[in-house]
Design a protein around this motif. Structure first.
Motif, short mmCIF file in Angstrom:
data_model
loop_
_atom_site.label_atom_id
_atom_site.label_comp_id
_atom_site.label_asym_id
_atom_site.label_seq_id
_atom_site.Cartn_x
_atom_site.Cartn_y
_atom_site.Cartn_z
N ALA A 1 0.83 -1.20 0.00
CA ALA A 1 0.00 0.00 0.00
C ALA A 1 0.86 1.26 0.00
N PHE A 2 2.03 1.21 0.65
CA PHE A 2 2.89 2.38 0.69
C PHE A 2 3.68 2.60 -0.59
N LEU A 3 3.79 1.56 -1.46
CA LEU A 3 4.65 1.70 -2.63
C LEU A 3 4.08 2.65 -3.65
N GLY A 4 2.75 2.84 -3.66
CA GLY A 4 2.17 3.77 -4.62
C GLY A 4 2.00 5.15 -4.05
N MET A 5 2.89 5.56 -3.13
CA MET A 5 2.69 6.79 -2.38
C MET A 5 2.90 8.02 -3.23
N GLY A 6 3.32 7.84 -4.51
CA GLY A 6 3.50 9.01 -5.37
C GLY A 6 2.22 9.77 -5.59
N ASN A 7 1.05 9.04 -5.74
CA ASN A 7 -0.23 9.72 -5.94
C ASN A 7 -1.08 9.72 -4.68
N THR A 8 -1.51 8.51 -4.25
CA THR A 8 -2.32 8.42 -3.04
C THR A 8 -1.80 7.23 -2.23
N PHE A 9 -2.54 6.86 -1.18
CA PHE A 9 -2.08 5.80 -0.30
C PHE A 9 -2.19 4.42 -0.96
N PHE A 10 -3.37 4.01 -1.39
CA PHE A 10 -3.55 2.69 -1.98
C PHE A 10 -3.61 2.81 -3.49
N PHE A 11 -2.58 3.33 -4.14
CA PHE A 11 -2.66 3.56 -5.57
C PHE A 11 -2.25 2.32 -6.34
N SER B 1 -3.39 -9.59 -15.45
CA SER B 1 -3.99 -8.26 -15.49
C SER B 1 -4.13 -7.77 -14.07
N ALA B 2 -4.78 -6.67 -13.85
CA ALA B 2 -5.27 -6.18 -12.56
C ALA B 2 -4.19 -5.74 -11.60
N GLY B 3 -2.95 -5.55 -12.06
CA GLY B 3 -2.00 -4.80 -11.25
C GLY B 3 -1.68 -5.34 -9.88
N VAL B 4 -1.95 -4.55 -8.87
CA VAL B 4 -1.54 -4.82 -7.51
C VAL B 4 -2.45 -5.84 -6.84
N ILE B 5 -3.65 -6.05 -7.38
CA ILE B 5 -4.68 -6.84 -6.70
C ILE B 5 -4.28 -8.30 -6.45
N PRO B 6 -3.62 -9.05 -7.40
CA PRO B 6 -3.21 -10.42 -7.03
C PRO B 6 -2.18 -10.47 -5.91
N LEU B 7 -1.27 -9.51 -5.83
CA LEU B 7 -0.30 -9.51 -4.74
C LEU B 7 -0.99 -9.28 -3.39
N MET B 8 -1.95 -8.34 -3.38
CA MET B 8 -2.66 -8.11 -2.12
C MET B 8 -3.52 -9.31 -1.74
N ASN B 9 -4.09 -10.02 -2.76
CA ASN B 9 -4.84 -11.24 -2.46
C ASN B 9 -3.97 -12.27 -1.78
N PHE B 10 -2.72 -12.43 -2.25
CA PHE B 10 -1.83 -13.44 -1.67
C PHE B 10 -1.51 -13.12 -0.22
N PHE B 11 -1.20 -11.84 0.06
CA PHE B 11 -0.83 -11.51 1.44
C PHE B 11 -2.01 -11.63 2.40
N VAL B 12 -3.19 -11.19 1.96
CA VAL B 12 -4.36 -11.27 2.84
C VAL B 12 -4.75 -12.73 3.07
N GLY B 13 -4.62 -13.59 2.02
CA GLY B 13 -4.95 -15.01 2.19
C GLY B 13 -4.02 -15.68 3.18
N LEU B 14 -2.72 -15.36 3.10
CA LEU B 14 -1.77 -15.95 4.05
C LEU B 14 -2.09 -15.50 5.47
N GLU B 15 -2.47 -14.21 5.63
CA GLU B 15 -2.73 -13.72 6.98
C GLU B 15 -3.97 -14.34 7.58
N VAL B 16 -5.03 -14.51 6.78
CA VAL B 16 -6.28 -15.09 7.31
C VAL B 16 -6.07 -16.55 7.68
N CYS B 17 -5.32 -17.30 6.82
CA CYS B 17 -5.09 -18.73 7.12
C CYS B 17 -4.30 -18.88 8.41
#
Lengths: 85, 78, 153
Positions: free
Chosen positions: C87-97, C122-138
């Motif tokens: 979330a911090f990597l896209g800090m050039g424009n906004t927080f969750f860019f 496709s879909a940019g950052v969304i698969p990476l965020m899916n992976f991290f959230v899935g690992l955290e919930v499990c």
């Protein structure tokens, strides 16, 4: 005493049924401008076929951060409950 | 129309039976059936993400926690 | 309370160990295709935690000694920090860019308008965020199970 409980329960159930009969038909909300914007522009801006995932992780990503924090707090609460004396 | 009303009536029936029965393992099984029928109702309302989450959490994880809790305490409600 | 006569049946052990592999594979499939089909991070994480719940319920005491609690805590913290870092990597424009969408570098292909057969990269950052959230919930749900089962003896 038992008749009094039954009377209150039936009044409560009657209000629930009456509220359900006054809902709008399924699939036609009152304000639709934000829904139309997200459906039209989700494949152009977020490049994602699944609109629900695009809303959860891209358009409203801050709420997902809050939900992850709540899950982490719940796990640490269970840790607090079962610690060794 | 038929499937929706049938699943709604079965949800209410199994929830009422889960409270009434004295044996605790059978009550847990009724709660699992209620979660499964609720997942079917979520799918019929065109929300597949919520249906997957409800089936995974309600029918599997919650039932496993109840079974583990019953194993370490008593089985029949007094 | 039933600690003396705890002999496990061989059929239940064999079936539980044999069913864990398809359940974890199905969970990884639901997490990885979160931007194409219904599913995503939370749903795949809950499915993967079901496999560990099956292990705890059917094997009993042997499953407790084979899993360490510190590894699960470390994995959960790493997943949450990774999610906030992305979330911090896209800090050039906004927080969750979404700085990888439509760019062509890692997950950035353009998606045509209207119904189409899904493009995986496709879909940019969304698969990476899916992976991290899935690992955290499990890891979080498995940790709750582990604590309840270990502290009840």
């Amino acid at each position: 005493m038992k008749q009094l409980k039954l009377v209150f329960f039936s009044i409560f159930a009657f209000f629930f049924v009456f509220a359900m009969l006054m809902l709008r038909p399924f699939g036609s909300p009152q304000r639709t401008s934000m829904d139309h914007y997200i459906i039209e522009n989700s494949q152009k801006e977020a490049a994602c076929n699944n609109v629900v995932s695009a809303v959860v992780f891209d358009y409203r990503g801050f709420d997902t951060l809050g939900e992850s924090t709540v899950l982490f707090a719940a796990v640490s609460g269970v840790f607090l409950l079962f610690r060794r004396k | 129309m038929i499937i929706e009303s049938l699943s709604l009536m079965l949800i209410v029936l199994s929830a009422a039976l889960a409270v009434k029965v004295k044996d605790l393992l059978i009550s847990t099984a009724f709660l699992a059936v209620m979660s499964l029928l609720l997942a079917l109702q979520y799918y019929l309302l065109q929300a597949p993400d919520v249906a997957i989450t409800e089936a995974a959490v309600g029918a599997c994880l919650s039932t496993a926690i109840f079974v583990l809790a019953i194993k370490h305490t008593s089985r029949v409600e007094k | 309370m039933h600690a003396e006569n705890e002999k496990n049946s061989k059929i239940i052990e064999f079936a539980a160990l044999g069913l864990m592999v398809p359940i974890i594979t199905f969970g990884i499939y639901v997490i990885a295709h979160g931007h194409l089909t219904p599913g995503g991070g939370f749903q795949g994480g809950a499915i993967m935690a079901t496999a560990f719940a099956l292990l705890f319920v059917s094997l009993g005491k042997k499953a407790i000694e084979s899993i360490k609690g510190e590894v699960l805590v470390a994995l959960e913290c790493i997943a949450l920090i990774g999610f906030i870092g992305i979330a911090f990597l896209g800090m050039g424009n906004t927080f969750f860019f979404n700085f990888l969408a439509n760019s062509g570098v890692l997950f950035g292909e353009k998606v045509p308008f209207g119904p189409n057969s899904g493009i995986f990269s496709s879909a940019g950052v969304i698969p990476l965020m899916n992976f991290f959230v899935g690992l955290e919930v499990c890891c979080g749900l498995t940790l709750i199970f582990f604590l309840i089962f270990k502290g009840a003896d």
